[in-house]
Scaffold this motif. Sequence first.
Motif, PDB file in Angstrom:
ATOM      1  N   GLN A   1      -0.397  -6.549 -14.059  1.00  0.00           N
ATOM      2  CA  GLN A   1      -0.675  -5.891 -12.642  1.00  0.00           C
ATOM      3  C   GLN A   1       0.786  -5.817 -11.639  1.00  0.00           C
ATOM      4  OE1 GLN A   1      -4.994  -6.134 -11.633  1.00  0.00           O
ATOM      5  NE2 GLN A   1      -4.055  -3.906 -10.674  1.00  0.00           N
ATOM      6  N   ALA A   2       1.217  -4.930 -11.562  1.00  0.00           N
ATOM      7  CA  ALA A   2       2.564  -3.968 -10.485  1.00  0.00           C
ATOM      8  C   ALA A   2       2.347  -4.527  -9.639  1.00  0.00           C
ATOM      9  CB  ALA A   2       3.015  -3.101 -10.589  1.00  0.00           C
ATOM     10  N   THR A   3       0.980  -4.167  -8.919  1.00  0.00           N
ATOM     11  CA  THR A   3      -0.200  -4.127  -7.656  1.00  0.00           C
ATOM     12  C   THR A   3      -1.003  -5.070  -7.912  1.00  0.00           C
ATOM     13  OG1 THR A   3      -1.468  -2.742  -7.668  1.00  0.00           O
ATOM     14  CG2 THR A   3       0.861  -2.029  -6.853  1.00  0.00           C
ATOM     15  N   PRO A   4      -1.703  -6.232  -6.391  1.00  0.00           N
ATOM     16  CA  PRO A   4      -3.441  -6.634  -7.017  1.00  0.00           C
ATOM     17  C   PRO A   4      -3.819  -5.512  -6.488  1.00  0.00           C
ATOM     18  CG  PRO A   4      -2.152  -6.642  -4.677  1.00  0.00           C
ATOM     19  CD  PRO A   4      -1.489  -5.837  -5.486  1.00  0.00           C
ATOM     20  N   VAL A   5      -4.316  -4.326  -5.966  1.00  0.00           N
ATOM     21  CA  VAL A   5      -5.005  -3.519  -5.596  1.00  0.00           C
ATOM     22  C   VAL A   5      -5.517  -3.204  -6.802  1.00  0.00           C
ATOM     23  CG1 VAL A   5      -5.307  -1.075  -5.277  1.00  0.00           C
ATOM     24  CG2 VAL A   5      -3.021  -2.230  -4.016  1.00  0.00           C
ATOM     25  N   ILE A   6      -6.728  -3.060  -6.607  1.00  0.00           N
ATOM     26  CA  ILE A   6      -8.503  -2.666  -7.348  1.00  0.00           C
ATOM     27  C   ILE A   6      -9.354  -1.379  -7.028  1.00  0.00           C
ATOM     28  CG2 ILE A   6     -10.386  -3.257  -8.406  1.00  0.00           C
ATOM     29  CD1 ILE A   6      -9.715  -6.073  -8.109  1.00  0.00           C
ATOM     30  N   VAL A   7      -9.043   0.192  -7.611  1.00  0.00           N
ATOM     31  CA  VAL A   7      -9.417   0.939  -7.025  1.00  0.00           C
ATOM     32  C   VAL A   7     -11.299   1.520  -7.021  1.00  0.00           C
ATOM     33  CG1 VAL A   7      -9.443   3.066  -7.875  1.00  0.00           C
ATOM     34  CG2 VAL A   7      -7.150   1.887  -7.386  1.00  0.00           C
ATOM     35  N   ASP A   8     -11.653   1.813  -5.895  1.00  0.00           N
ATOM     36  CA  ASP A   8     -12.449   1.958  -5.894  1.00  0.00           C
ATOM     37  C   ASP A   8     -12.600   3.519  -6.239  1.00  0.00           C
ATOM     38  OD1 ASP A   8     -15.590   1.169  -4.398  1.00  0.00           O
ATOM     39  OD2 ASP A   8     -15.378   3.156  -3.967  1.00  0.00           O
ATOM     40  N   HIS A   9     -12.231   4.341  -5.638  1.00  0.00           N
ATOM     41  CA  HIS A   9     -12.130   6.062  -5.974  1.00  0.00           C
ATOM     42  C   HIS A   9     -10.793   6.219  -5.320  1.00  0.00           C
ATOM     43  CE1 HIS A   9     -13.094   5.598  -1.656  1.00  0.00           C
ATOM     44  NE2 HIS A   9     -13.015   6.574  -1.523  1.00  0.00           N
ATOM     45  N   ALA A  10     -10.480   7.777  -5.467  1.00  0.00           N
ATOM     46  CA  ALA A  10      -9.133   7.224  -5.725  1.00  0.00           C
ATOM     47  C   ALA A  10      -9.229   9.429  -4.852  1.00  0.00           C
ATOM     48  CB  ALA A  10      -8.257   7.544  -6.120  1.00  0.00           C
ATOM     49  N   SER A  11      -8.623  10.453  -4.483  1.00  0.00           N
ATOM     50  CA  SER A  11      -8.460  11.096  -4.555  1.00  0.00           C
ATOM     51  C   SER A  11      -7.444  12.130  -4.196  1.00  0.00           C
ATOM     52  CB  SER A  11      -9.738  11.562  -3.122  1.00  0.00           C
ATOM     53  OG  SER A  11      -9.293  13.386  -2.810  1.00  0.00           O
ATOM     54  N   GLY A  12      -6.734  12.750  -4.683  1.00  0.00           N
ATOM     55  CA  GLY A  12      -5.228  13.851  -4.530  1.00  0.00           C
ATOM     56  C   GLY A  12      -3.889  12.699  -4.039  1.00  0.00           C
ATOM     57  N   SER A  13      -3.338  11.926  -3.227  1.00  0.00           N
ATOM     58  CA  SER A  13      -2.885  11.233  -3.088  1.00  0.00           C
ATOM     59  C   SER A  13      -2.918   9.964  -2.830  1.00  0.00           C
ATOM     60  CB  SER A  13      -1.514  11.614  -2.263  1.00  0.00           C
ATOM     61  OG  SER A  13      -0.465  12.857  -3.422  1.00  0.00           O
ATOM     62  N   TRP A  14      -4.039   9.808  -2.564  1.00  0.00           N
ATOM     63  CA  TRP A  14      -4.856   8.726  -2.406  1.00  0.00           C
ATOM     64  C   TRP A  14      -5.511   8.334  -2.982  1.00  0.00           C
ATOM     65  CZ3 TRP A  14      -2.400   6.935   2.475  1.00  0.00           C
ATOM     66  CH2 TRP A  14      -1.078   7.702   3.214  1.00  0.00           C
ATOM     67  N   ILE A  15      -5.008   6.269  -3.446  1.00  0.00           N
ATOM     68  CA  ILE A  15      -5.680   6.033  -3.759  1.00  0.00           C
ATOM     69  C   ILE A  15      -7.103   4.965  -2.814  1.00  0.00           C
ATOM     70  CG2 ILE A  15      -6.263   3.114  -4.508  1.00  0.00           C
ATOM     71  CD1 ILE A  15      -4.144   4.783  -6.850  1.00  0.00           C
ATOM     72  N   HIS A  16      -7.988   4.412  -2.449  1.00  0.00           N
ATOM     73  CA  HIS A  16      -9.198   3.771  -1.897  1.00  0.00           C
ATOM     74  C   HIS A  16      -9.693   2.488  -2.277  1.00  0.00           C
ATOM     75  CE1 HIS A  16      -9.390   7.348   0.711  1.00  0.00           C
ATOM     76  NE2 HIS A  16      -8.780   8.286   0.072  1.00  0.00           N
ATOM     77  N   ALA A  17      -9.183   1.675  -2.049  1.00  0.00           N
ATOM     78  CA  ALA A  17      -9.349   0.076  -3.033  1.00  0.00           C
ATOM     79  C   ALA A  17     -10.207  -0.707  -2.280  1.00  0.00           C
ATOM     80  CB  ALA A  17      -7.737  -0.660  -2.348  1.00  0.00           C
ATOM     81  N   THR A  18     -11.170  -1.078  -3.702  1.00  0.00           N
ATOM     82  CA  THR A  18     -12.501  -2.106  -2.504  1.00  0.00           C
ATOM     83  C   THR A  18     -12.240  -2.541  -1.815  1.00  0.00           C
ATOM     84  OG1 THR A  18     -11.845  -3.520  -4.521  1.00  0.00           O
ATOM     85  CG2 THR A  18     -12.721  -1.955  -5.209  1.00  0.00           C
ATOM     86  N   ASP A  19     -10.114  -3.003  -1.142  1.00  0.00           N
ATOM     87  CA  ASP A  19     -11.029  -4.429  -0.245  1.00  0.00           C
ATOM     88  C   ASP A  19     -10.582  -3.243   1.522  1.00  0.00           C
ATOM     89  OD1 ASP A  19      -8.559  -3.320   0.003  1.00  0.00           O
ATOM     90  OD2 ASP A  19      -6.667  -4.357  -0.077  1.00  0.00           O
ATOM     91  N   GLY A  20     -10.723  -1.835   1.396  1.00  0.00           N
ATOM     92  CA  GLY A  20     -11.235  -0.943   2.289  1.00  0.00           C
ATOM     93  C   GLY A  20      -9.762   0.157   3.155  1.00  0.00           C
ATOM     94  N   LYS A  21      -8.536  -0.696   2.120  1.00  0.00           N
ATOM     95  CA  LYS A  21      -7.372   0.333   2.519  1.00  0.00           C
ATOM     96  C   LYS A  21      -6.979   0.903   1.382  1.00  0.00           C
ATOM     97  CE  LYS A  21      -5.050  -4.429   3.237  1.00  0.00           C
ATOM     98  NZ  LYS A  21      -4.328  -5.740   2.721  1.00  0.00           N
TER      99      LYS A  21
END
Length: 417
Positions: free
Chosen positions: A10-30
């Motif tokens: 993975q290029a990033t450690p991000v795990i996605v919870d949901h996304a909208s538009g230009s924004w990804i909401h990760a499982t860590d709340g960020k």
Amino acid sequence: MATLSPLLKQATPVIVDHASGSWIHATDGKQYLDFTTGIGVTSTGHCHPDVVAAAQEQVGKIVHAQYTTVMHQPLLELTEKLGDVLPAGLDSVFYATSGSEAVEAAVRLARMATERPNIISFQGGFHGRTVGAASLTTAGTRFRSGFSPLMGGVHIAPFPYAYRYGWDEQTAVEFALKELDHLLLSTSSPADTAGFIIEPVLGDGGYLPTPPAFLQGLRDRAERHGIILILDEVQAGVGRTGKFWGHNWAGITPDILITAKGLASGFPISAIAASTELMGKAWPGSQGGTYGGNAVAAAAGVATLAVIDRENLVANAQLRGVELRAGLDRLAQDFAPIGNVRGLGLMQGVEFTAPDGTPDAATALAVQQAAVAEELLLLTCGPHGNVVRIIPALNVSSEEIQAGLSRFAQALKAGTA
């Protein structure tokens, strides 16, 4: 217990919870500002309501209708809508699932139509990972090594990479065209050459726009020698560069156009387009595939094209691209490791160079990773891995561009410290 292949880094450690538009909401709340868009795929942003609604409605009707067995309405509608944006004369479409499949279909068509064996691709091009597509790919050895022999009949010509050569663009174009002419005299006779294949903007090869004069030179030679000009618009097409197709900047028309990625906002579908006359020269049975032109993906494609048209997203890509480029040019003045900034529309690359002029992959990676800490998602590319590529959604706002530039500036400070 099954796990993912260890080669899928993975290029990033991000795990996605949901996304909208230009924004990804990760499982860590960020919340992360996504300037990767699935490598240029989520053209209308994540989960555009119109695209989601179209897919949801289609799932309730039929998910898979194999299109050489029974035809379905979404594919007919998508073909009609594509007809409004395809170059004049390219009125016949074949659908597949991935960019690699479409590339191989284009090569097969060119060889069958001309009855010639050879294909010329260009240094730094990326056309896919399947055997035929990888044989055309020189964006990095990782895409083509370890499973030889590759497809025969492929010859590689220089690409006019002005920054790498240390030349101005005109000199690079003149050199590359001269070398292509030499290749046609020394290695692959025009009588043996079925097609040229090139990206209007190199993708994995370093986000390098192909100079208009070079594309015009290819068009001229293709006409002169009866060679098929194939433009791989998988990443540069569907508004990404600020025009609907990347080759529109050169004012030419290809013989075969390849599209995928942004065509359906994240649903897997690809296509090649050619004239009916040219497409008709393919041999019976040479085009097909189980999942090609999937009904849900086609419905998403219809919705995507409607959103791009209604929301003027091609114009937005050009305007936001100007803002993005201006900001990157300013940052290049402040950070010496930035050797070159280039791109078209919302397809911009930042190349990092060491003081001695050599590619600086370590700094590019450090900046890309530092951007994650700033909650900005970016990717690297190029044979050396020393280019950071910036790929916002076509509906990115001016405020989001400025936020991305601010976060990138912070990542540059951290990554070059």
